[in-house]
Design an enzyme around this catalytic site. Structure first.
Site, PDB file in Angstrom:
ATOM      1  N   ASP A  13       0.792  -1.231   0.000  1.00  0.00           N
ATOM      2  CA  ASP A  13       0.000   0.000   0.000  1.00  0.00           C
ATOM      3  C   ASP A  13       0.826   1.282   0.000  1.00  0.00           C
ATOM      4  O   ASP A  13       0.377   2.316   0.485  1.00  0.00           O
ATOM      5  CB  ASP A  13      -0.975   0.020   1.196  1.00  0.00           C
ATOM      6  CG  ASP A  13      -1.789  -1.250   1.274  1.00  0.00           C
ATOM      7  OD1 ASP A  13      -2.284  -1.668   0.215  1.00  0.00           O
ATOM      8  OD2 ASP A  13      -1.903  -1.827   2.365  1.00  0.00           O
ATOM      9  N   LYS A  16       2.759   1.544  -5.213  1.00  0.00           N
ATOM     10  CA  LYS A  16       3.441   0.914  -6.356  1.00  0.00           C
ATOM     11  C   LYS A  16       2.682   1.177  -7.651  1.00  0.00           C
ATOM     12  O   LYS A  16       3.286   1.399  -8.693  1.00  0.00           O
ATOM     13  CB  LYS A  16       3.501  -0.614  -6.190  1.00  0.00           C
ATOM     14  CG  LYS A  16       4.459  -1.116  -5.164  1.00  0.00           C
ATOM     15  CD  LYS A  16       4.397  -2.642  -5.074  1.00  0.00           C
ATOM     16  CE  LYS A  16       3.100  -3.198  -4.548  1.00  0.00           C
ATOM     17  NZ  LYS A  16       2.793  -2.906  -3.145  1.00  0.00           N
ATOM     18  N   ASN A  40      -4.992 -11.064  -3.028  1.00  0.00           N
ATOM     19  CA  ASN A  40      -4.838 -10.385  -1.743  1.00  0.00           C
ATOM     20  C   ASN A  40      -4.407  -8.931  -1.958  1.00  0.00           C
ATOM     21  O   ASN A  40      -4.619  -8.075  -1.126  1.00  0.00           O
ATOM     22  CB  ASN A  40      -3.830 -11.118  -0.842  1.00  0.00           C
ATOM     23  CG  ASN A  40      -2.523 -11.472  -1.549  1.00  0.00           C
ATOM     24  OD1 ASN A  40      -2.409 -11.340  -2.767  1.00  0.00           O
ATOM     25  ND2 ASN A  40      -1.544 -11.918  -0.797  1.00  0.00           N
ATOM     26  N   ALA A  41      -3.765  -8.670  -3.095  1.00  0.00           N
ATOM     27  CA  ALA A  41      -3.283  -7.320  -3.400  1.00  0.00           C
ATOM     28  C   ALA A  41      -4.425  -6.423  -3.851  1.00  0.00           C
ATOM     29  O   ALA A  41      -5.392  -6.892  -4.430  1.00  0.00           O
ATOM     30  CB  ALA A  41      -2.242  -7.387  -4.498  1.00  0.00           C
ATOM     31  N   GLY A  42      -4.297  -5.151  -3.554  1.00  0.00           N
ATOM     32  CA  GLY A  42      -5.245  -4.183  -4.075  1.00  0.00           C
ATOM     33  C   GLY A  42      -4.475  -2.971  -4.571  1.00  0.00           C
ATOM     34  O   GLY A  42      -3.837  -2.279  -3.791  1.00  0.00           O
ATOM     35  N   HIS A  43      -4.477  -2.763  -5.866  1.00  0.00           N
ATOM     36  CA  HIS A  43      -3.721  -1.646  -6.436  1.00  0.00           C
ATOM     37  C   HIS A  43      -4.692  -0.562  -6.856  1.00  0.00           C
ATOM     38  O   HIS A  43      -5.548  -0.799  -7.702  1.00  0.00           O
ATOM     39  CB  HIS A  43      -2.913  -2.097  -7.653  1.00  0.00           C
ATOM     40  CG  HIS A  43      -1.903  -3.141  -7.323  1.00  0.00           C
ATOM     41  ND1 HIS A  43      -0.553  -2.894  -7.357  1.00  0.00           N
ATOM     42  CD2 HIS A  43      -2.034  -4.416  -6.928  1.00  0.00           C
ATOM     43  CE1 HIS A  43       0.087  -3.986  -6.995  1.00  0.00           C
ATOM     44  NE2 HIS A  43      -0.789  -4.930  -6.738  1.00  0.00           N
ATOM     45  N   GLN A 177       2.235  -6.604  -2.414  1.00  0.00           N
ATOM     46  CA  GLN A 177       2.599  -6.559  -0.990  1.00  0.00           C
ATOM     47  C   GLN A 177       3.909  -5.777  -0.806  1.00  0.00           C
ATOM     48  O   GLN A 177       4.163  -4.868  -1.575  1.00  0.00           O
ATOM     49  CB  GLN A 177       2.673  -7.961  -0.383  1.00  0.00           C
ATOM     50  CG  GLN A 177       1.309  -8.619  -0.221  1.00  0.00           C
ATOM     51  CD  GLN A 177       0.824  -9.313  -1.478  1.00  0.00           C
ATOM     52  OE1 GLN A 177       1.565 -10.028  -2.111  1.00  0.00           O
ATOM     53  NE2 GLN A 177      -0.417  -9.108  -1.834  1.00  0.00           N
TER      54      GLN A 177
END
Ligand code: IMP
Ligand code: MG
Length: 335
Positions: A13, A16, A40-43, A177
């Site tokens: 977070d 990136k 699991n990632a949130g961009h 992450q």
């Protein structure tokens, strides 16, 4: 072959997505490759004034660049297909550009169900841990085995080494992450199940000598989501959480906040071989007008933004790399 790598130096977070987005605009990449993690990632990405939250899909789709989910990733097929549809609906031609490496592993619904029971780590409950466990336990399911992924599959070796379409392959590796969540270097067991370092990008089929730039991304304060106690005692963190909108992009959970830990940042910059470092969210601390960081156990308080910028720049250039490029950026500023 040339490869640039974007890597998060803290707990995810750090922005990136924003840096990868800016790099896509400035370079002539032929491929953008996600090298670790799953949904699991949130961009969060702002493109032409529109907000997008992606989980699996690399940001190359916004620029018409081939965007590949590498073999270091795990894929939940339904989530992936939903994301493609979502992007298409908003006018981004993802279907044409996104490919999934045939040897990437899948997150099954069973993995998700298992992960939903987690209480110890505070996972995103997206099945990430169980999927990697089965991959390394040699009982995983790979992308090539799911018929729904057939139109997206790519043989990454053919694509990068035997493809007449490109004279030179130029890759941007987009990580998920962050260093503090890396399974080896993070605060085990409060970590994710993949490798989040620049080194892990190379596991996606690229030789070490291809690497040109490593872009480390950090925030000027730290945030973490998960089960361990992380937030510092300062009341100002409540304010920072609100102004900085520090809530998980995937789960909506409030992120715990603390001041930047310089020792950890230095370690992350060294181990990832960072030669460009961006500190994000400068505008948030500007609003609360408070500039602090930890140097070892000592909390330093700076009078101005300029003071903390000078301190960090000279420390990192002396202790990590003399000609490291260091940038300080706000949410609404572009580098
Ligand atoms: P998992 O990756 O879902 O197994 O979660 C393990 C730990 O990593 C938990 O503390 C999660 O909150 C954290 N985590 C996983 N993905 C992200 C992310 O994209 N941003 C921030 N934290 C994450
Ligand atoms: Mg995120």
């Amino acid at each position: 072959m040339i490869a640039d790598i974007v890597v998060d130096l803290q707990y995810g977070d750090c922005g990136k997505g924003k840096i990868a987005h800016a790099l896509c605009r400035e370079n002539n990449y032929t491929h953008i490759i996600r090298y670790n993690g799953g949904c699991n990632a949130g961009h969060t990405i702002y493109h032409n004034g529109q907000k997008f939250v992606t989980h699996h899909i690399p940001c190359g789709v916004f620029f018409g660049i081939k965007s590949i989910i590498g073999p270091g990733c795990v894929v939940h097929v339904d989530t992936f297909l939903e994301e493609i549809d979502e992007l298409e609906k908003k006018g981004i031609s993802a279907r044409r550009l996104v490919q999934v490496s045939a040897n990437a592993h899948l997150i099954t619904d069973f993995h998700k169900m298992e992960d939903e029971k987690d209480e110890k780590i505070g996972t995103t409950k997206r099945g990430n841990g169980p999927a990697y466990r089965d991959k390394y336990g040699r009982k995983g399911v790979r992308a090539i085995e799911d018929p729904r992924l057939q139109p997206f599959l790519v043989d990454l070796y053919q694509e990068l080494y035997e493809n007449e379409e490109f004279d030179d392959v130029e890759i941007l590796f987009e990580g998920a992450q962050g260093f503090g969540l890396d399974v080896d270097w993070g605060d085990y067991p409060y970590v994710t199940s993949s490798h989040c370092t620049a080194g892990s990008a190379l596991l996606n089929g690229v030789p070490p000598r291809a690497v040109r730039d490593v872009w480390g991304v950090a925030k000027i304060y730290e945030t973490y989501v998960g089960a361990k106690d992380f937030e510092g005692p300062d009341e100002i963190f409540e304010e920072i959480r609100e102004i900085g909108q520090e809530y998980g992009a995937t789960t909506g959970r409030p992120r715990q906040i603390n001041w930047l830990d310089y020792d950890m940042l230095k370690m992350a910059a060294r181990i990832n071989g960072v030669n460009n470092l961006v500190f994000n969210k400068m505008d948030i601390l500007e609003e609360v007008d408070s500039w602090c960081l930890y140097d070892g156990p000592n909390l330093y308080q700076f009078k101005t933004r300029n003071d903390i910028e000078m301190w960090l720049t000279s420390k990192l250039q002396i202790e990590v790399m003399r000609d490291m490029e260091i940038m300080f950026s706000g949410d609404k500023e572009y580098i």
